[in-house]
Every structure is written in structure tokens, then in C-alpha cells.
Design a protein around this motif. Structure first.
Motif, PDB file in Angstrom:
ATOM      1  N   TYR A  99      41.755  52.742  18.767  1.00 49.40           N
ATOM      2  CA  TYR A  99      41.115  53.738  19.413  1.00 49.40           C
ATOM      3  C   TYR A  99      39.593  53.352  19.186  1.00 49.40           C
ATOM      4  O   TYR A  99      38.879  53.259  18.170  1.00 49.40           O
ATOM      5  CB  TYR A  99      41.253  55.083  18.809  1.00 49.40           C
ATOM      6  CG  TYR A  99      40.517  56.004  19.418  1.00 49.40           C
ATOM      7  CD1 TYR A  99      40.831  56.601  20.977  1.00 49.40           C
ATOM      8  CD2 TYR A  99      39.638  56.952  18.942  1.00 49.40           C
ATOM      9  CE1 TYR A  99      39.818  57.360  21.512  1.00 49.40           C
ATOM     10  CE2 TYR A  99      38.774  57.832  19.405  1.00 49.40           C
ATOM     11  CZ  TYR A  99      38.921  58.148  20.818  1.00 49.40           C
ATOM     12  OH  TYR A  99      38.164  59.299  21.399  1.00 49.40           O
ATOM     13  N   GLU A 100      39.023  53.532  20.684  1.00 47.04           N
ATOM     14  CA  GLU A 100      37.507  53.562  20.730  1.00 47.04           C
ATOM     15  C   GLU A 100      36.795  54.685  21.225  1.00 47.04           C
ATOM     16  O   GLU A 100      37.356  54.976  22.481  1.00 47.04           O
ATOM     17  CB  GLU A 100      37.067  52.298  21.441  1.00 47.04           C
ATOM     18  CG  GLU A 100      37.479  50.792  20.900  1.00 47.04           C
ATOM     19  CD  GLU A 100      37.213  49.754  22.039  1.00 47.04           C
ATOM     20  OE1 GLU A 100      36.054  49.615  22.423  1.00 47.04           O
ATOM     21  OE2 GLU A 100      38.016  48.801  22.352  1.00 47.04           O
ATOM     22  N   ALA A 101      36.256  55.310  20.521  1.00 48.41           N
ATOM     23  CA  ALA A 101      35.724  56.646  21.161  1.00 48.41           C
ATOM     24  C   ALA A 101      34.561  56.398  22.254  1.00 48.41           C
ATOM     25  O   ALA A 101      34.057  55.271  22.245  1.00 48.41           O
ATOM     26  CB  ALA A 101      34.897  57.432  20.111  1.00 48.41           C
ATOM     27  N   PRO A 102      34.367  57.325  23.246  1.00 49.98           N
ATOM     28  CA  PRO A 102      33.345  57.004  24.188  1.00 49.98           C
ATOM     29  C   PRO A 102      31.841  56.685  23.289  1.00 49.98           C
ATOM     30  O   PRO A 102      31.669  57.358  22.603  1.00 49.98           O
ATOM     31  CB  PRO A 102      33.025  58.277  24.818  1.00 49.98           C
ATOM     32  CG  PRO A 102      34.577  59.211  24.520  1.00 49.98           C
ATOM     33  CD  PRO A 102      35.026  58.840  23.242  1.00 49.98           C
ATOM     34  N   GLY A 103      31.453  55.745  24.008  1.00 50.96           N
ATOM     35  CA  GLY A 103      30.235  55.289  23.388  1.00 50.96           C
ATOM     36  C   GLY A 103      30.313  54.039  22.495  1.00 50.96           C
ATOM     37  O   GLY A 103      29.499  53.383  22.064  1.00 50.96           O
ATOM     38  N   CYS A 104      31.717  53.858  21.767  1.00 49.62           N
ATOM     39  CA  CYS A 104      31.763  53.020  20.859  1.00 49.62           C
ATOM     40  C   CYS A 104      31.289  51.351  21.117  1.00 49.62           C
ATOM     41  O   CYS A 104      31.543  51.161  22.317  1.00 49.62           O
ATOM     42  CB  CYS A 104      33.384  52.927  20.502  1.00 49.62           C
ATOM     43  SG  CYS A 104      33.846  51.867  19.475  1.00 49.62           S
ATOM     44  N   HIS A 105      30.750  50.863  20.039  1.00 51.40           N
ATOM     45  CA  HIS A 105      30.168  49.470  20.086  1.00 51.40           C
ATOM     46  C   HIS A 105      31.435  48.436  19.617  1.00 51.40           C
ATOM     47  O   HIS A 105      31.267  48.404  18.481  1.00 51.40           O
ATOM     48  CB  HIS A 105      29.131  49.463  19.318  1.00 51.40           C
ATOM     49  CG  HIS A 105      28.087  48.181  19.587  1.00 51.40           C
ATOM     50  ND1 HIS A 105      27.352  47.293  18.716  1.00 51.40           N
ATOM     51  CD2 HIS A 105      28.200  47.227  20.596  1.00 51.40           C
ATOM     52  CE1 HIS A 105      26.938  46.561  19.168  1.00 51.40           C
ATOM     53  NE2 HIS A 105      27.430  46.123  20.486  1.00 51.40           N
ATOM     54  N   HIS A 106      32.023  47.794  20.640  1.00 53.50           N
ATOM     55  CA  HIS A 106      32.904  47.072  20.351  1.00 53.50           C
ATOM     56  C   HIS A 106      32.337  45.257  19.968  1.00 53.50           C
ATOM     57  O   HIS A 106      32.190  44.816  20.662  1.00 53.50           O
ATOM     58  CB  HIS A 106      33.987  46.862  21.275  1.00 53.50           C
ATOM     59  CG  HIS A 106      35.359  46.312  20.936  1.00 53.50           C
ATOM     60  ND1 HIS A 106      36.276  46.402  21.412  1.00 53.50           N
ATOM     61  CD2 HIS A 106      35.817  45.540  19.694  1.00 53.50           C
ATOM     62  CE1 HIS A 106      37.581  45.780  21.095  1.00 53.50           C
ATOM     63  NE2 HIS A 106      36.972  45.305  19.923  1.00 53.50           N
ATOM     64  N   GLN A 107      32.099  45.250  18.621  1.00 55.72           N
ATOM     65  CA  GLN A 107      31.110  44.087  18.131  1.00 55.72           C
ATOM     66  C   GLN A 107      32.073  43.044  18.261  1.00 55.72           C
ATOM     67  O   GLN A 107      31.533  41.768  18.352  1.00 55.72           O
ATOM     68  CB  GLN A 107      30.478  44.492  16.734  1.00 55.72           C
ATOM     69  CG  GLN A 107      29.518  45.626  17.034  1.00 55.72           C
ATOM     70  CD  GLN A 107      29.171  46.138  15.445  1.00 55.72           C
ATOM     71  OE1 GLN A 107      30.026  46.619  14.973  1.00 55.72           O
ATOM     72  NE2 GLN A 107      28.191  45.793  15.009  1.00 55.72           N
ATOM     73  N   ARG A 108      33.259  42.900  17.784  1.00 51.79           N
ATOM     74  CA  ARG A 108      34.258  41.841  17.727  1.00 51.79           C
ATOM     75  C   ARG A 108      35.705  42.097  18.356  1.00 51.79           C
ATOM     76  O   ARG A 108      35.970  43.219  18.245  1.00 51.79           O
ATOM     77  CB  ARG A 108      34.237  41.199  16.336  1.00 51.79           C
ATOM     78  CG  ARG A 108      33.334  40.749  15.529  1.00 51.79           C
ATOM     79  CD  ARG A 108      33.273  40.123  14.125  1.00 51.79           C
ATOM     80  NE  ARG A 108      34.159  38.652  14.370  1.00 51.79           N
ATOM     81  CZ  ARG A 108      34.681  38.304  13.342  1.00 51.79           C
ATOM     82  NH1 ARG A 108      34.389  38.677  12.199  1.00 51.79           N
ATOM     83  NH2 ARG A 108      35.593  37.299  13.489  1.00 51.79           N
ATOM     84  N   SER A 109      36.172  40.989  18.950  1.00 52.08           N
ATOM     85  CA  SER A 109      37.492  41.143  19.537  1.00 52.08           C
ATOM     86  C   SER A 109      37.816  39.642  19.867  1.00 52.08           C
ATOM     87  O   SER A 109      37.493  38.889  20.672  1.00 52.08           O
ATOM     88  CB  SER A 109      37.546  41.944  20.855  1.00 52.08           C
ATOM     89  OG  SER A 109      38.922  42.092  21.318  1.00 52.08           O
ATOM     90  N   ASP A 110      38.311  39.005  18.451  1.00 53.91           N
ATOM     91  CA  ASP A 110      38.649  37.845  18.484  1.00 53.91           C
ATOM     92  C   ASP A 110      40.076  37.421  18.246  1.00 53.91           C
ATOM     93  O   ASP A 110      41.038  38.468  17.596  1.00 53.91           O
ATOM     94  CB  ASP A 110      37.923  36.900  17.231  1.00 53.91           C
ATOM     95  CG  ASP A 110      36.501  37.099  17.292  1.00 53.91           C
ATOM     96  OD1 ASP A 110      35.856  37.082  18.526  1.00 53.91           O
ATOM     97  OD2 ASP A 110      35.908  37.166  16.404  1.00 53.91           O
ATOM     98  N   ASN A 111      40.773  36.446  18.674  1.00 55.95           N
ATOM     99  CA  ASN A 111      42.084  36.091  18.400  1.00 55.95           C
ATOM    100  C   ASN A 111      41.931  35.014  17.308  1.00 55.95           C
ATOM    101  O   ASN A 111      41.889  33.974  17.656  1.00 55.95           O
ATOM    102  CB  ASN A 111      42.910  35.490  19.653  1.00 55.95           C
ATOM    103  CG  ASN A 111      44.179  35.236  19.207  1.00 55.95           C
ATOM    104  OD1 ASN A 111      44.813  35.092  18.078  1.00 55.95           O
ATOM    105  ND2 ASN A 111      44.907  34.545  20.474  1.00 55.95           N
ATOM    106  N   PRO A 112      42.580  35.309  15.971  1.00 60.68           N
ATOM    107  CA  PRO A 112      42.364  34.456  14.907  1.00 60.68           C
ATOM    108  C   PRO A 112      43.828  33.635  14.812  1.00 60.68           C
ATOM    109  O   PRO A 112      43.819  32.746  13.666  1.00 60.68           O
ATOM    110  CB  PRO A 112      42.309  35.175  13.831  1.00 60.68           C
ATOM    111  CG  PRO A 112      42.972  36.378  14.054  1.00 60.68           C
ATOM    112  CD  PRO A 112      42.528  36.507  15.608  1.00 60.68           C
ATOM    113  N   GLY A 113      44.735  33.907  15.671  1.00 58.36           N
ATOM    114  CA  GLY A 113      45.745  33.086  15.487  1.00 58.36           C
ATOM    115  C   GLY A 113      46.124  32.036  16.161  1.00 58.36           C
ATOM    116  O   GLY A 113      45.251  31.390  16.977  1.00 58.36           O
TER     117      GLY A 113
END
Length: 161
Positions: free
Chosen positions: A94-108
Motif C-alpha cells: 500500500y502506498e498512501a497519497p503522496g508516498c515516495h516510492h524510492q525503489r521498485s526493482d526485480n531482483p529475480g
């Protein structure tokens, strides 16, 4: 927040911002809804496919509340300076409004595939005609290419600046 030296380098390749040495995700809008019990809001359902060793540069989602549901594969996510966490099938984030999504990586070694459900103010996306604010990269804001994502101040959210 992670020290700046720990943040990956973001570069532009073929006019697309990406994490250096990593392919970008594929993001597709699958559905949009305007429920009568949420006046002024749009629900956007997105499909995300991150290839192995792929990732998305740090970003925000136009003040949207986001729930992401992994279908297959795994992704490493970090939000608001918290410790990174791996999510896979059976999880959700869950990302609340205004959330800063710093990383979104696929390590697999297989594609990380998930659905995202975003609830966003109609005015932010111009009633569904301008979906550009759904993913606003920090680098785009830093270079002046785009305006910052809407930060919804009525929500108590420490990431709103």
C-alpha cells in the motif's frame, strides 16, 4: 531516507529515464472506473511487468492511494525511507497519497508481474484524459521536465513536502 550515495544513478536512454543498467517496467492501464460513491475520484487499474534485473526510478503517484498486488515473480520495494522489502504472490503493498516510492526493482530471474489499483483525484488526471501524473519520476521533476506530483495535504503523511 536512504543516503544519496545509496540511490541508483538514473540516466536517459532513448528519451526514457531509467536506472542505469536496468530495463524499465512495462505499465499498461487495464481499466478505469468512476464509482458514484467516490465523487471526484477515479479508480485506475494498471498492469505492471518488470523484467529480470529491471526497475523503476524513484517516483510518486500524483497523490493517489495505491494498492499493488503481485501475481508472479518478486519485487524489491522501498517507500518513504523505510527498509526495502520483497513482495511476491500472496502479498500486497500500500502506498498512501503522496508516498515516495524510492525503489521498485526485480531482483529475480523471472518477470515480476502485478496489478496496481490507484484511487486518484479526477482533477489530477483531468477526468482520465491526462494519465501522466500517475507516475512522476523524481528525475523528471529534478530536471524541470514535469511538475511534482500532487501531495495531498489533508492526509497525515510524513512524505508530503
Amino acid at each position: 531516507m536512504a543516503p544519496e550515495s545509496d540511490m541508483p544513478t538514473v540516466v536517459k536512454v532513448d528519451d526514457v529515464w531509467q536506472i542505469e543498467g536496468k530495463p524499465r517496467e512495462r505499465f499498461e492501464i487495464r481499466a478505469m472506473y468512476h464509482p458514484p460513491n467516490l465523487p471526484g475520484k477515479t479508480i485506475v487499474v494498471g498492469y505492471i511487468n518488470i523484467p529480470p534485473n529491471g526497475g523503476t526510478p524513484s517516483h510518486r503517484h500524483g497523490g493517489a492511494a495505491v494498492i499493488a498486488i503481485p501475481v508472479s515473480g518478486y519485487s524489491l520495494n522501498q517507500m518513504n525511507g523505510q527498509e526495502p522489502k520483497i513482495y511476491g504472490p500472496g502479498d500486497f503493498l500500500y502506498e498512501a497519497p503522496g508516498c515516495h516510492h524510492q525503489r521498485s526493482d526485480n531482483p529475480g530471474e523471472e518477470n515480476a508481474i502485478f496489478f496496481a489499483v490507484l484511487v486518484v483525484d479526477d482533477e489530477v488526471i483531468n477526468g482520465g484524459k491526462d494519465l501522466g501524473q500517475l507516475v512522476v519520476l523524481d528525475k523528471e521533476v529534478e530536471t524541470g521536465e514535469r511538475k511534482p506530483s500532487k501531495c495531498v495535504g489533508k492526509y497525515e503523511n510524513p512524505c508530503c513536502e
